[in-house]
Structures are given as C-alpha cells and as structure tokens.
Write a protein that holds these residues in place. Structure first.
Motif, PDB file in Angstrom:
ATOM      1  N   GLY A 140       0.810  -1.216   0.000  1.00  0.00           N
ATOM      2  CA  GLY A 140       0.000   0.000   0.000  1.00  0.00           C
ATOM      3  C   GLY A 140       0.837   1.257   0.000  1.00  0.00           C
ATOM      4  N   LEU A 141       1.531   1.492   1.121  1.00  0.00           N
ATOM      5  CA  LEU A 141       2.303   2.728   1.256  1.00  0.00           C
ATOM      6  C   LEU A 141       3.368   2.543   2.320  1.00  0.00           C
ATOM      7  N   PHE A 142       4.601   2.917   1.996  1.00  0.00           N
ATOM      8  CA  PHE A 142       5.688   3.030   2.957  1.00  0.00           C
ATOM      9  C   PHE A 142       6.069   4.507   3.037  1.00  0.00           C
ATOM     10  N   ILE A 143       6.451   4.957   4.219  1.00  0.00           N
ATOM     11  CA  ILE A 143       6.876   6.349   4.391  1.00  0.00           C
ATOM     12  C   ILE A 143       8.227   6.381   5.099  1.00  0.00           C
ATOM     13  N   ASN A 144       9.128   7.204   4.584  1.00  0.00           N
ATOM     14  CA  ASN A 144      10.360   7.521   5.295  1.00  0.00           C
ATOM     15  C   ASN A 144      10.314   8.994   5.672  1.00  0.00           C
ATOM     16  N   SER A 145      10.593   9.288   6.921  1.00  0.00           N
ATOM     17  CA  SER A 145      10.679  10.695   7.338  1.00  0.00           C
ATOM     18  C   SER A 145      11.992  10.920   8.070  1.00  0.00           C
ATOM     19  N   THR A 146      12.552  12.080   7.853  1.00  0.00           N
ATOM     20  CA  THR A 146      13.793  12.494   8.492  1.00  0.00           C
ATOM     21  C   THR A 146      13.530  13.807   9.211  1.00  0.00           C
ATOM     22  N   ALA A 147      14.101  13.948  10.388  1.00  0.00           N
ATOM     23  CA  ALA A 147      13.864  15.151  11.191  1.00  0.00           C
ATOM     24  C   ALA A 147      15.190  15.737  11.645  1.00  0.00           C
ATOM     25  N   ILE A 148      15.252  17.038  11.677  1.00  0.00           N
ATOM     26  CA  ILE A 148      16.417  17.731  12.220  1.00  0.00           C
ATOM     27  C   ILE A 148      15.929  18.714  13.277  1.00  0.00           C
ATOM     28  N   GLY A 149      16.664  18.787  14.388  1.00  0.00           N
ATOM     29  CA  GLY A 149      16.249  19.646  15.486  1.00  0.00           C
ATOM     30  C   GLY A 149      17.439  20.280  16.163  1.00  0.00           C
ATOM     31  N   VAL A 150      17.171  21.153  17.120  1.00  0.00           N
ATOM     32  CA  VAL A 150      18.213  21.880  17.830  1.00  0.00           C
ATOM     33  C   VAL A 150      18.182  21.498  19.302  1.00  0.00           C
ATOM     34  N   VAL A 151      19.360  21.312  19.880  1.00  0.00           N
ATOM     35  CA  VAL A 151      19.505  20.972  21.296  1.00  0.00           C
ATOM     36  C   VAL A 151      19.784  22.260  22.056  1.00  0.00           C
ATOM     37  N   GLU A 152      18.920  22.574  23.011  1.00  0.00           N
ATOM     38  CA  GLU A 152      19.006  23.849  23.725  1.00  0.00           C
ATOM     39  C   GLU A 152      19.322  23.670  25.205  1.00  0.00           C
ATOM     40  N   HIS A 153      19.993  22.583  25.561  1.00  0.00           N
ATOM     41  CA  HIS A 153      20.336  22.306  26.959  1.00  0.00           C
ATOM     42  C   HIS A 153      21.736  21.707  27.003  1.00  0.00           C
ATOM     43  N   PRO A 154      22.385  21.687  28.168  1.00  0.00           N
ATOM     44  CA  PRO A 154      23.758  21.179  28.263  1.00  0.00           C
ATOM     45  C   PRO A 154      23.855  19.705  28.630  1.00  0.00           C
ATOM     46  N   LEU A 155      22.748  19.015  28.792  1.00  0.00           N
ATOM     47  CA  LEU A 155      22.774  17.640  29.281  1.00  0.00           C
ATOM     48  C   LEU A 155      23.260  16.667  28.210  1.00  0.00           C
ATOM     49  N   ASN A 156      23.885  15.590  28.661  1.00  0.00           N
ATOM     50  CA  ASN A 156      24.218  14.461  27.799  1.00  0.00           C
ATOM     51  C   ASN A 156      23.149  13.403  28.033  1.00  0.00           C
ATOM     52  N   ILE A 157      22.107  13.416  27.227  1.00  0.00           N
ATOM     53  CA  ILE A 157      20.994  12.476  27.405  1.00  0.00           C
ATOM     54  C   ILE A 157      21.278  11.249  26.548  1.00  0.00           C
ATOM     55  N   SER A 158      21.834  10.232  27.165  1.00  0.00           N
ATOM     56  CA  SER A 158      22.223   9.028  26.425  1.00  0.00           C
ATOM     57  C   SER A 158      22.464   7.902  27.413  1.00  0.00           C
ATOM     58  N   PRO A 159      22.495   6.658  26.952  1.00  0.00           N
ATOM     59  CA  PRO A 159      22.763   5.544  27.870  1.00  0.00           C
ATOM     60  C   PRO A 159      24.073   5.690  28.628  1.00  0.00           C
ATOM     61  N   SER A 160      25.062   6.358  28.044  1.00  0.00           N
ATOM     62  CA  SER A 160      26.348   6.515  28.721  1.00  0.00           C
ATOM     63  C   SER A 160      26.253   7.352  29.994  1.00  0.00           C
ATOM     64  N   ALA A 161      25.133   8.070  30.165  1.00  0.00           N
ATOM     65  CA  ALA A 161      24.982   8.941  31.331  1.00  0.00           C
ATOM     66  C   ALA A 161      24.279   8.273  32.502  1.00  0.00           C
ATOM     67  N   ILE A 162      23.746   7.049  32.333  1.00  0.00           N
ATOM     68  CA  ILE A 162      23.024   6.422  33.438  1.00  0.00           C
ATOM     69  C   ILE A 162      23.992   6.044  34.552  1.00  0.00           C
ATOM     70  N   ARG A 163      23.475   6.058  35.796  1.00  0.00           N
ATOM     71  CA  ARG A 163      24.291   5.803  36.970  1.00  0.00           C
ATOM     72  C   ARG A 163      23.592   4.800  37.886  1.00  0.00           C
ATOM     73  N   PRO A 164      24.348   3.954  38.600  1.00  0.00           N
ATOM     74  CA  PRO A 164      23.727   3.057  39.575  1.00  0.00           C
ATOM     75  C   PRO A 164      22.851   3.828  40.557  1.00  0.00           C
ATOM     76  N   GLY A 165      21.674   3.303  40.801  1.00  0.00           N
ATOM     77  CA  GLY A 165      20.726   3.949  41.698  1.00  0.00           C
ATOM     78  C   GLY A 165      19.721   4.843  41.010  1.00  0.00           C
ATOM     79  N   ASP A 166      19.926   5.164  39.735  1.00  0.00           N
ATOM     80  CA  ASP A 166      18.971   5.998  39.003  1.00  0.00           C
ATOM     81  C   ASP A 166      17.589   5.351  38.980  1.00  0.00           C
ATOM     82  N   ALA A 167      16.559   6.198  38.931  1.00  0.00           N
ATOM     83  CA  ALA A 167      15.184   5.726  38.794  1.00  0.00           C
ATOM     84  C   ALA A 167      14.878   5.434  37.332  1.00  0.00           C
ATOM     85  N   VAL A 168      14.170   4.339  37.088  1.00  0.00           N
ATOM     86  CA  VAL A 168      13.725   3.957  35.750  1.00  0.00           C
ATOM     87  C   VAL A 168      12.205   4.134  35.716  1.00  0.00           C
TER      88      VAL A 168
END
Length: 343
Positions: A140-168
């Motif tokens: 029927g139909l396949f769609i590909n979409s690509t998005a570009i955005g801007v990061v406006e904060h200083p955080l490193n939001i990624s799995p490498s930033a998780i720490r023991p004891g963090d809430a999930v």
C-alpha cells in the motif's frame, strides 16, 4: 547473527535479538562511525548550535488503525526520536513509496493526517520524494521521514549517562499500539476497545527539562517495547537494569489479549510512551510532570551495578525482572518479532 540460509528474515526488523545483532555485528562495523548509531537521534557537532538528526521508515498494516494512521505515525515517530535527545524539531522531510493501485483518496487522507500532525507540533515538511512500485510490491504505502532539530540544553541524554541507583520510569501504560493494530486486522478476529497510544512526546520532554529534571537517558518504546529498550540501554550504558513487574502499567485489555495470543506485553510496540532514567532524588518531580500527560506514568525499576563491578554478571542478560511473586529472573530478549509487522 548469520541465519541458517544466509538470508534476511522478518525477525531482523522486529526489535529483538536478531535486529540487535544485525546492527551491531554487520551494519555498525562496516560504517565505522559508532558514536551515535544506537541512539534514537544522532548529535551533529557543528560550530553553531548543536543539532540532532534522525531518520526512520514506517510500514504498518492496515494504514489506518484505532487511534492513528501511517501519516501521523511518521511525523510523531521522527519528532519523538529527536525528543529522546532533548531536541526541538526544526524541519522534516517526507518520502513516499506508493504501491500501484492505492486509492488516491486513501493517500489524500494520509497526507491530511501528516499536515494536521505537523501543525499541532509547529513543524513543517520542507522536502521529500515520491516513488511508485509495482502492484504487490509495497503493502500500500511506505513512508520515510527524516527530522532535524536543535539541542538547547547542556545535558548528555544518552545511555552513557546512566548511573547506579537511578530511577527507571515509564511515561504511561504499555502495549496499546500493538494491540490496536492487531485488532484492526480482520483476519485475526480480535476485538478490543483499546486505541493506539500514538502521540508526540516532545511537550513532556520539554517540560521535564524546564522543571530542572537531570535527564540521564530517554528512549521511546517502539519496536520491541520496554524489553528491547531496556536491554539496549543496559548494554550501551554498561549497567544492569532491575525492573519490577508489578509496577509496570499495562491495561487489563492488553494483558488479556496478550494471554490469549501468547504475547509478552513488555515486548509490544508503543508509539507514544518513553523510558525516562533520572537521579532517584528527582523521581517525584519527574512523575509529577509525566502524570499530567499520562496518569499511569510510574517508576518501574532501578539502574543496578556497573558491569565492571560484577564479575559474576551474565552479560547476555543485563536486565532482570522481579516477578509479582518476588522472583528475580533475567529478562530474555525475544529472538525476532512476536507478531506480524505493526510499526
């Protein structure tokens, strides 16, 4: 990773173990650049503002399902990927692969849905492409979409930033999208009042940032659901995750349908839910924000020890699930996909 006949199987696209092995053992080594490959959105390091970039392809049958359609799925899916890096969208591209014979009215409905979703977010489609393939070659139909955005904060939001004891934390109840799509397939004879959770996660993420929550990691729970996302985060962050089954919100209708069909609700696809990992002391603040959008948002677990700190840790199973009876078992990631393609 190599299947017995040396060919790609449907399970290689299902969000389970086969898909993980295909990406980590075949795709990533050949492309060379490994820093951003396994995150929802890649960060572009430029002299100006930090940008985030994401692309995805959307294939779903039927094209319209309770609570959504492939057009809205493409827009929200790409914007949600940016949101998982804490990025605000700037623009989208949209590429259509149309099967010969698709009704023009059907395509018009999809494009209307794309436009409505974009206006609701405040983003525009600025470029795209259209291809037509032979009848029987395109579902029927396949769609590909690509998005570009801007990061406006200083955080490193990624799995490498998780720490023991963090809430999930999960942002709402799980499995709605998978069940909604299944119930829309007449051949299965499944009836359910549940609608897809399809929605945009940008606003709650921006509100979490504005409230001062130190976001360590975000991940939208699409293919493979909570099971796949938690496994990916644990492996990338080199920490174990401990989930508590009785805390994980699943609607009774989803649970009942999964029992009948022999499916795992924790591996069901979602299109408007995310995993949030933050410091334990900010759990209440994060839940206050998230529960304004979904009252079912809940803490479902904790980041455990680092892999390097546990010599007896079995790295095949970095996520454990404490059952309702208190039994702590490894979460075994499904090999491929549970059911026919739903996202």
């Amino acid at each position: 990773m190599q299947p017995p006949d040396g060919r790609i199987q449907m399970g290689h696209g299902g969000g389970g173990r086969l898909m993980r092995e295909l990406i980590t053992e075949l795709v990533v080594p050949k492309l060379g650049h490994q820093k951003n490959v396994l995150h929802d959105a890649a960060l572009l390091y430029t002299p100006g503002p930090q940008l985030a970039f994401s692309t995805d392809s959307y294939v779903v049958r039927p094209l319209f399902f309770p609570g959504g359609d492939i057009g809205r799925l493409a827009v929200y899916g790409s914007v949600n990927d940016l949101a998982m890096a804490g990025a605000r969208p700037l623009a989208l591209s949209l590429s259509l692969i149309i099967e010969e014979g698709l009704e023009v009215d059907c395509l018009a409905r999809v494009i209307d849905s794309v436009g409505e979703a974009c206006r609701g977010i405040g983003v525009e489609v600025i470029t795209g492409d259209t291809k037509v393939v032979e009848r029987g070659k395109g579902d029927g139909l396949f769609i590909n979409s690509t998005a570009i955005g801007v990061v406006e904060h200083p955080l490193n939001i990624s799995p490498s930033a998780i720490r023991p004891g963090d809430a999930v934390i999960v942002s709402g109840d799980l499995g709605r999208h998978g069940l909604a799509v299944l119930s829309a397939r007449a051949e299965l004879g499944l009836r359910s009042p549940i609608e897809s959770d399809l929605g945009c996660l940008l606003e709650p993420v921006m509100e979490l940032l504005a409230a001062g929550v130190e976001l360590h990691c975000l991940r939208d729970l699409t293919r493979g659901g909570l099971a796949s996302a938690s496994d990916e985060i644990a492996r990338s962050g080199q920490c174990t995750l401990q989930l508590e089954q009785q805390r994980i919100p699943v609607h009774p209708s989803v649970n009942a349908a999964c029992e009948v069909l022999g499916l795992d609700p924790l591996a069901m696809a979602n299109e408007g839910r995310m995993l949030v990992i933050c410091p334990a002391e900010q759990e209440d603040l994060a839940l206050t924000v998230l529960q304004r959008y979904q009252p079912e948002a809940a803490r479902v677990g904790t980041v455990g020890q680092r892999w390097a700190d546990g010599s007896s840790l079995d790295a095949r199973y970095p996520v454990s699930l404490i059952s309702e009876l208190g039994v702590n078992c490894p979460m075994v990631l499904a090999e491929g996909e549970q059911i026919p393609r739903i996202c």
